[in-house]
Design an enzyme around this catalytic site. Structure first.
Site, short mmCIF file in Angstrom:
data_model
loop_
_atom_site.label_atom_id
_atom_site.label_comp_id
_atom_site.label_asym_id
_atom_site.label_seq_id
_atom_site.Cartn_x
_atom_site.Cartn_y
_atom_site.Cartn_z
N GLN A 169 0.83 -1.21 0.00
CA GLN A 169 0.00 0.00 0.00
C GLN A 169 0.87 1.27 0.00
O GLN A 169 1.00 1.95 1.02
CB GLN A 169 -0.90 0.00 1.24
CG GLN A 169 -1.98 -1.08 1.20
CD GLN A 169 -2.64 -1.31 2.55
OE1 GLN A 169 -1.96 -1.36 3.58
NE2 GLN A 169 -3.95 -1.47 2.57
N ASP A 171 2.09 4.92 -0.08
CA ASP A 171 1.40 6.16 0.26
C ASP A 171 1.41 7.15 -0.89
O ASP A 171 2.43 7.28 -1.59
CB ASP A 171 2.07 6.84 1.47
CG ASP A 171 1.50 6.32 2.77
OD1 ASP A 171 1.31 5.10 2.89
OD2 ASP A 171 1.27 7.15 3.68
N ASP A 201 -10.60 7.36 5.44
CA ASP A 201 -9.69 6.36 5.98
C ASP A 201 -8.36 7.00 6.39
O ASP A 201 -7.82 7.84 5.66
CB ASP A 201 -9.44 5.30 4.90
CG ASP A 201 -8.61 4.13 5.39
OD1 ASP A 201 -9.01 3.50 6.38
OD2 ASP A 201 -7.54 3.87 4.80
N GLU A 244 -11.61 8.78 10.26
CA GLU A 244 -10.96 7.84 11.17
C GLU A 244 -9.69 8.53 11.66
O GLU A 244 -8.75 8.69 10.89
CB GLU A 244 -10.60 6.56 10.43
CG GLU A 244 -9.91 5.56 11.33
CD GLU A 244 -9.06 4.53 10.57
OE1 GLU A 244 -8.85 3.44 11.12
OE2 GLU A 244 -8.59 4.81 9.45
C1 GLC Z 1 -7.79 1.89 8.20
C2 GLC Z 1 -8.76 0.75 7.99
C3 GLC Z 1 -8.02 -0.55 8.07
C4 GLC Z 1 -6.93 -0.57 7.02
C5 GLC Z 1 -6.04 0.65 7.13
C6 GLC Z 1 -5.20 0.82 5.91
O1 GLC Z 1 -7.25 1.88 9.47
O2 GLC Z 1 -9.80 0.84 8.92
O3 GLC Z 1 -8.88 -1.64 7.92
O4 GLC Z 1 -6.15 -1.72 7.15
O5 GLC Z 1 -6.79 1.85 7.23
O6 GLC Z 1 -5.98 1.25 4.84
#
Ligand code: GLC
Length: 547
Positions: A169, A171, A201, A244
């Site tokens: 993933q 950035d 997120d 979040e």
């Molecule tokens: C957030 C999501 C989680 C994910 C992370 C990376 O914390 O809630 O499930 O793994 O982001 O995207």
């Protein structure tokens, strides 16, 4: 007074399309399946669906690794299905918000594929590169034990790239204006399709301004949230961003800004304190949780939850407090994860005790802040600890006692995730069908709570006070708005309790019994003594609109 902010009165239900209902028998849930269950959700009383990522994705992090922001996972359906969902949900008064996962992309996204191949690629600067591995690269990983570093060397690129989460993933580089433009364009796209907003997120990571040689001041970082809000308000006035941001309480106010950044934040502080309160059977940590969190500005609101789709993070508790919650709700090593959390569903954490579960939801639905529940919570679903990491709580919805819990007609080995089929929480024992027509079931109780909350707008919009009862286990809350008052009482202890409500208004007026864990003797006018069972709860309403 105007009631202009829909999200303050909302009840949010979060679900993953994959795990909800499979309509075509391929083993994975889809939009058509979800559409079939809109009336179920309507009856449950929820007013907003939060869809977890359904984008095209290799799904190595349950879809939080997006390979195409303009594509839908073909197993979930197509754009026609998506628009149908939005329309049919709207007809039922249900809004839809979606996950905005832009801190990072999947390494399969064509931006990254192009960026890694060629230094001259227009997408190279969409990501964050470094020739040498930074000295602190292996510190501060998001998933200790499962993620080695935050910088990984890419052979093709010949450089290291930054990733706050898993190595697949990378950035995005938000100091690049092009990246910011891409995000707005993509938000605009989904808004045009009818979504009512986004769950943002990993918000603190998003604004961390990685990639800049000179680190900007702390305050500067939050500017980007204003840019996003500005864009949103021009594009779709009542759309929201629900972020979040599990950060320390002193940083939270920054995410709301001067009422010009996020409209909503998940209350992680309260969540952790609430679990401590349940473990101790004492209300003090809940009060502390509210004291620690800043007051939301006028257009903003907190979102409360008991469990989300990740681990129950206890990272903001002290070592001793965390240990207390571990001991109460996740004592075995296999129940814990990342050294900070619990990877169980709520029902098993509370030993499947129906009284205690109801009490937990009575708290969630009466406390100030928009309640968010997750699919399967309403029937008390369990977890599967044999699955890796957070997948333990990502099992298919249990609709009935038919094969695969009625989730899919595909052979069990073709399911996107195995259904829980053994033990106390197996689909044969815990399912929607068996609770559907029983008002005393958890499902029946939660439906009554959502309806009571919606009836008492003071719970969503009112002025809230916690009143002293002299009993450390009993939370007495008074909520008032426009002449209506609701008293909600929650007993966190397994012992019976009697409390006095020392308020003249309670003695003077007719008190409507709104909701309770069992049938108690009605409160007579002039009386103020309220009895509660162990884990009991009672909601009363007085005032103009209480009949
Ligand atoms: C957030 C999501 C989680 C994910 C992370 C990376 O914390 O809630 O499930 O793994 O982001 O995207």
């Amino acid at each position: 007074m105007l009631r202009e902010y829909w999200y303050k009165e909302a009840i949010i239900y979060c679900l993953n399309v994959d795990y909800f209902l499979d309509s075509n028998g391929d083993g994975t849930g889809d939009f058509e399946g979800l559409i079939k269950r809109l009336d179920y959700l309507n009856k449950l009383g929820i007013t907003c669906i939060w869809l977890l990522p359904f984008y095209n994705s290799p799904r190595r992090d349950d879809g939080y690794d997006v390979a195409d922001y303009y594509g839908i996972n073909p197993l979930a359906g197509n754009f026609g299905d998506f628009v149908q969902l939005i329309r049919l949900a709207r007809e039922r008064g249900i809004r839809v918000i979606i996950d905005l996962v832009v801190n990072h992309t999947s390494d399969q996204h064509y931006w990254f594929q192009s960026a890694r191949k060629d230094k001259e690629s227009p997408f190279r600067n969409y990501y964050v590169w470094c020739k040498e591995k930074p000295a602190d690269a292996d510190e501060g990983v998001s998933f200790p034990g499962y993620q080695k570093s935050t910088w990984t060397y890419d052979e093709e690129a010949g450089e290291y790239y930054y990733h706050a989460f898993y190595e697949f993933q990378p950035d995005l580089n938000f100091s690049n204006p092009k990246v910011r433009e891409e995000v707005c364009k993509m938000m605009g796209f989904w808004l045009q399709l009818g979504v009512s907003g986004f769950r943002v997120d990993a918000a603190p990571f998003l604004i961390a301004k990685k990639g800049l040689q000179e680190k900007p001041s702390q305050d500067d970082q939050y500017q980007y949230l204003e840019e996003l809000r500005q864009f949103l308000s021009v594009y779709e006035g009542d759309a929201i961003m629900l972020a979040e941001a599990n950060v320390s309480p002193d940083q939270l106010a920054q995410f709301f800004g001067e009422d010009n950044r996020m409209q909503m934040l998940f209350n992680f502080t309260l969540n952790q304190r609430l679990m401590l309160a349940l473990a101790r059977q004492e209300i003090a940590p809940i009060i502390q949780g509210f004291e620690e969190t800043p007051v939301a500005p006028p257009s903003a609101h907190w979102a409360n939850f008991l469990r989300n789709h990740d681990e129950l993070s206890l990272d903001k508790l002290s070592h001793e407090e965390r240990q207390e919650v571990f001991n109460a709700f996740g004592p075995e090593k296999e129940m814990q994860i990342y050294g900070r959390g619990i990877r169980r569903r709520l029902a098993p954490m509370l030993n499947g005790d129906p009284q205690r579960l109801e009490l937990a939801y009575s708290l969630l639905f009466s406390l100030p802040g928009t309640p968010v529940i997750r699919y399967g919570e309403e029937i008390g679903m369990g977890d599967d600890l044999s699955r890796k990491e957070r997948d333990s709580i990502r099992t298919p919805m249990q609709w009935s006692n038919s094969p695969n819990g009625g989730f899919s007609v595909a052979p069990a080995d073709k399911l996107c995730s195995p259904v829980i089929s053994e033990g106390q929480y197996s689909y044969e024992k815990v399912n929607v069908a068996s609770q559907h027509s029983n008002p005393e079931s958890l499902l029946g109780r939660i439906a009554r709570m959502t309806s009571a909350r919606r009836e008492c707008v003071e719970l969503s919009l009112g002025k809230i006070e916690f009143l002293d009862t002299g009993n450390p286990a009993v939370l007495l809350q008074r909520s008032e708005w426009e002449g209506n008052v609701t008293f909600t009482i929650n007993n966190l202890s397994d012992k019976k309790a009697t409390i006095e409500i020392e308020r003249q208004e309670f003695k003077d007026t007719f008190v409507l019994d709104l909701l309770s864990d069992k049938e108690y003797k009605a409160i007579e006018k002039g009386h103020s003594s309220v009895e509660l069972e162990g884990y009991g709860y009672r909601w009363f309403r007085l005032g103009r609109d209480s009949f």
